[in-house]
Scaffold this active site. Structure first.
Site, PDB file in Angstrom:
ATOM      1  N   SER A  10       0.849  -1.189   0.000  1.00 55.37           N
ATOM      2  CA  SER A  10       0.000   0.000   0.000  1.00 55.37           C
ATOM      3  C   SER A  10       0.882   1.236   0.000  1.00 55.37           C
ATOM      4  O   SER A  10       1.662   1.448   0.939  1.00 55.37           O
ATOM      5  CB  SER A  10      -0.899   0.028   1.237  1.00 55.37           C
ATOM      6  N   HIS A  35      -1.234  -1.414  -4.251  1.00 52.59           N
ATOM      7  CA  HIS A  35      -2.509  -1.165  -3.567  1.00 52.59           C
ATOM      8  C   HIS A  35      -2.674   0.339  -3.338  1.00 52.59           C
ATOM      9  O   HIS A  35      -1.801   0.991  -2.749  1.00 52.59           O
ATOM     10  CB  HIS A  35      -2.520  -1.929  -2.242  1.00 52.59           C
ATOM     11  N   ASP A  37      -4.889   3.233  -1.711  1.00 53.09           N
ATOM     12  CA  ASP A  37      -5.889   3.506  -0.672  1.00 53.09           C
ATOM     13  C   ASP A  37      -6.463   4.904  -0.833  1.00 53.09           C
ATOM     14  O   ASP A  37      -5.800   5.896  -0.523  1.00 53.09           O
ATOM     15  CB  ASP A  37      -5.236   3.382   0.711  1.00 53.09           C
ATOM     16  N   MET A  39      -9.080   7.687   0.298  1.00 51.73           N
ATOM     17  CA  MET A  39      -9.854   8.041   1.501  1.00 51.73           C
ATOM     18  C   MET A  39     -10.430   9.439   1.356  1.00 51.73           C
ATOM     19  O   MET A  39      -9.753  10.342   0.867  1.00 51.73           O
ATOM     20  CB  MET A  39      -8.936   8.028   2.726  1.00 51.73           C
ATOM     21  N   HIS A  68      -8.490   0.561  -3.694  1.00 54.23           N
ATOM     22  CA  HIS A  68      -9.384   0.347  -2.549  1.00 54.23           C
ATOM     23  C   HIS A  68     -10.059   1.678  -2.220  1.00 54.23           C
ATOM     24  O   HIS A  68      -9.413   2.575  -1.678  1.00 54.23           O
ATOM     25  CB  HIS A  68      -8.527  -0.179  -1.374  1.00 54.23           C
ATOM     26  N   MET A  70     -12.184   3.947  -0.140  1.00 57.73           N
ATOM     27  CA  MET A  70     -12.815   4.181   1.170  1.00 57.73           C
ATOM     28  C   MET A  70     -13.539   5.517   1.079  1.00 57.73           C
ATOM     29  O   MET A  70     -13.177   6.506   1.728  1.00 57.73           O
ATOM     30  CB  MET A  70     -11.732   4.193   2.260  1.00 57.73           C
ATOM     31  N   MET A 139     -11.133  -6.577   5.648  1.00 53.77           N
ATOM     32  CA  MET A 139     -10.365  -5.578   6.403  1.00 53.77           C
ATOM     33  C   MET A 139     -10.009  -6.171   7.767  1.00 53.77           C
ATOM     34  O   MET A 139     -10.886  -6.593   8.516  1.00 53.77           O
ATOM     35  CB  MET A 139     -11.183  -4.294   6.607  1.00 53.77           C
ATOM     36  N   PHE A 145      -6.265   4.354   8.461  1.00 47.97           N
ATOM     37  CA  PHE A 145      -4.869   4.634   8.794  1.00 47.97           C
ATOM     38  C   PHE A 145      -4.009   3.397   8.593  1.00 47.97           C
ATOM     39  O   PHE A 145      -4.472   2.280   8.815  1.00 47.97           O
ATOM     40  CB  PHE A 145      -4.755   5.090  10.261  1.00 47.97           C
ATOM     41  N   ASP A 175      -6.251  -6.917   4.463  1.00 43.47           N
ATOM     42  CA  ASP A 175      -5.656  -5.568   4.485  1.00 43.47           C
ATOM     43  C   ASP A 175      -5.681  -5.022   5.905  1.00 43.47           C
ATOM     44  O   ASP A 175      -6.755  -4.840   6.485  1.00 43.47           O
ATOM     45  CB  ASP A 175      -6.478  -4.670   3.547  1.00 43.47           C
ATOM     46  N   GLY A 177      -2.455  -4.302   9.143  1.00 43.29           N
ATOM     47  CA  GLY A 177      -1.647  -4.967  10.165  1.00 43.29           C
ATOM     48  C   GLY A 177      -0.932  -6.211   9.684  1.00 43.29           C
ATOM     49  O   GLY A 177      -0.564  -7.071  10.493  1.00 43.29           O
ATOM     50  N   GLY A 197       1.394  -2.046   4.133  1.00 41.64           N
ATOM     51  CA  GLY A 197       1.924  -0.695   3.985  1.00 41.64           C
ATOM     52  C   GLY A 197       3.199  -0.544   4.777  1.00 41.64           C
ATOM     53  O   GLY A 197       4.310  -0.614   4.236  1.00 41.64           O
ATOM     54  N   SER A 198       3.066  -0.398   6.097  1.00 38.06           N
ATOM     55  CA  SER A 198       4.254  -0.123   6.906  1.00 38.06           C
ATOM     56  C   SER A 198       5.283  -1.249   6.872  1.00 38.06           C
ATOM     57  O   SER A 198       6.479  -0.990   6.965  1.00 38.06           O
ATOM     58  CB  SER A 198       3.856   0.225   8.346  1.00 38.06           C
TER      59      SER A 198
HETATM   60  C1  DX5 Z   1      -6.184   1.050   5.892  1.00 36.44           C
HETATM   61  C2  DX5 Z   1      -5.703   0.817   4.480  1.00 36.44           C
HETATM   62  C3  DX5 Z   1      -4.576  -0.129   4.417  1.00 36.44           C
HETATM   63  C4  DX5 Z   1      -3.334   0.355   5.119  1.00 36.44           C
HETATM   64  C5  DX5 Z   1      -2.473  -0.806   5.477  1.00 36.44           C
HETATM   65  O1  DX5 Z   1      -7.244   1.926   5.860  1.00 36.44           O
HETATM   66  O2  DX5 Z   1      -6.750   0.279   3.703  1.00 36.44           O
HETATM   67  O3  DX5 Z   1      -4.285  -0.523   3.098  1.00 36.44           O
HETATM   68  O4  DX5 Z   1      -2.613   1.273   4.361  1.00 36.44           O
HETATM   69  O5  DX5 Z   1      -1.415  -0.334   6.230  1.00 36.44           O
HETATM   70  P1  DX5 Z   1      -0.604  -1.276   7.223  1.00 36.44           P
HETATM   71  O6  DX5 Z   1      -0.060  -2.403   6.415  1.00 36.44           O
HETATM   72  O7  DX5 Z   1       0.445  -0.372   7.756  1.00 36.44           O
HETATM   73  O8  DX5 Z   1      -1.573  -1.759   8.272  1.00 36.44           O
HETATM   74 ZN    ZN Z   2      -6.373  -0.713   1.654  1.00 36.70          ZN
END
Ligand code: DX5
Ligand code: ZN
Length: 225
Positions: A10, A35, A37, A39, A68, A70, A139, A145, A175, A177, A197-198
Site C-alpha cells: 500500500s 494497492h 488507498d 480516503m 481500494h 474508502m 479488512m 490509517f 488488508d 496490520g 503498507g508499513s
Molecule cells: C487502511 C488501508 C490499508 C493500510 C495498510 O485503511 O486500507 O491498506 O494502508 O497499512 P498497514 O499495512 O500499515 O496496516
Molecule cells: Zn487498503
C-alpha cells in the site's frame, strides 16, 4: 487450483513527495500488485488521494493497480478511477445502499470487481453477489490509517470467506496490520492477496523493500503450503 499468492504494498506508507519513484521501487523490489488507498475524510476519518494522483502514477509502471475506495458515495467516482488506470476497483459494502449497482458499474467499465467489508460487517452481505465479483477484501483493521494492529478475530472471517467462495475464481485479500508475524495465519486461513503498507515501506529504498517483500512472501508461502 489455488490462486497465486500476491503481495500488494500500500503506497499509503510511501513517501508522498516521491510517489512515482516509490511505485517503481516496490515493483522493482518484487511487488505483485500496487494497492491504492483512496480516503475521503467522510467514510473514513482520513484523506489520502484521488484519481488524478493515480493517473499521474500510471505511466510509471505496468504493474496491476489494485484500488481500494474508502469513499461514500462511490458510484459518482467509479468512472474517474477506471479512466485513471485502475485494474481493479474495490468498494466497501457499507458505502451505500446499492452495492449490486456499484459492482455492475465497475464491471461495465471493464475493470475487475472487488468488494470489501469493515471488521464489524458480516460476510452474509456477499452471499447474493458472489457471481458478480472477482475479489473479496477482508479488512483486518478499521480502515483509515496505516500502521494499526491486525485484529485476530478476522481470521475466522477469512476462513468463512474462503468457504463461501468455494471453487469460484475469486481472490481473497486481507488488508491491515499485515507483517511477517501475522501474514502466515492469514494465509493459512485462506487469503491469497496480502496488502502491507508499513511492513513494506520500512527502511530506505529498493533493497530494503525487496527484503521486506521477500520476508512477507516467504512467511505466506510456508503457511499456505
Ligand atoms: C487502511 C488501508 C490499508 C493500510 C495498510 O485503511 O486500507 O491498506 O494502508 O497499512 P498497514 O499495512 O500499515 O496496516
Ligand atoms: Zn487498503
Amino acid at each position: 487450483m489455488p490462486l497465486p499468492i500476491r503481495i500488494a504494498p500500500s503506497i499509503l506508507a510511501a513517501d508522498f513527495s516521491r510517489l512515482g519513484d516509490e511505485v517503481r521501487g516496490i515493483v522493482e523490489a518484487g511487488a505483485d500488485w500496487v494497492h491504492l488507498d483512496v480516503m475521503d475524510g467522510h467514510f473514513v476519518p482520513n484523506i489520502s488521494f484521488g484519481p488524478d494522483i493515480i493517473k499521474a502514477l500510471r505511466p510509471h509502471t505496468e504493474a496491476y493497480f489494485d484500488c481500494h475506495l474508502m469513499i461514500a458515495p462511490a458510484d459518482p467516482y467509479l468512472e474517474a478511477f477506471a479512466k485513471a488506470g485502475c485494474d481493479s476497483i474495490t468498494v466497501h459494502a457499507e458505502a451505500g445502499p446499492h452495492l449490486h449497482r456499484s459492482l455492475q458499474t465497475i464491471r461495465s467499465l471493464g475493470k475487475k470487481v472487488g468488494v470489501t467489508l469493515n471488521p464489524a460487517t458480516p460476510l452474509s452481505v456477499l452471499e447474493n453477489v458472489l457471481d458478480d465479483i472477482d475479489l473479496i477484501l477482508v479488512m483486518s483493521v478499521n480502515p483509515g490509517f496505516g500502521g494499526q494492529k491486525f485484529i485476530p478475530a478476522m481470521l475466522d472471517k477469512i476462513r468463512a470467506a474462503k468457504a463461501l467462495i468455494g471453487d469460484r475464481p475469486i481472490d481473497l485479500e486481507v488488508d491491515g496490520g499485515i507483517t511477517p508475524e501475522t501474514i502466515g495465519a492469514a494465509a493459512a486461513a485462506g487469503a491469497n492477496v496480502f496488502v502491507a503498507g508499513s511492513a513494506v515501506f520500512k527502511g530506505d529504498g529498493v533493497e530494503a523493500y525487496r527484503a521486506n517483500i521477500a520476508a512477507l512472501r516467504q512467511a505466506a508461502e510456508s503457511a499456505a503450503a
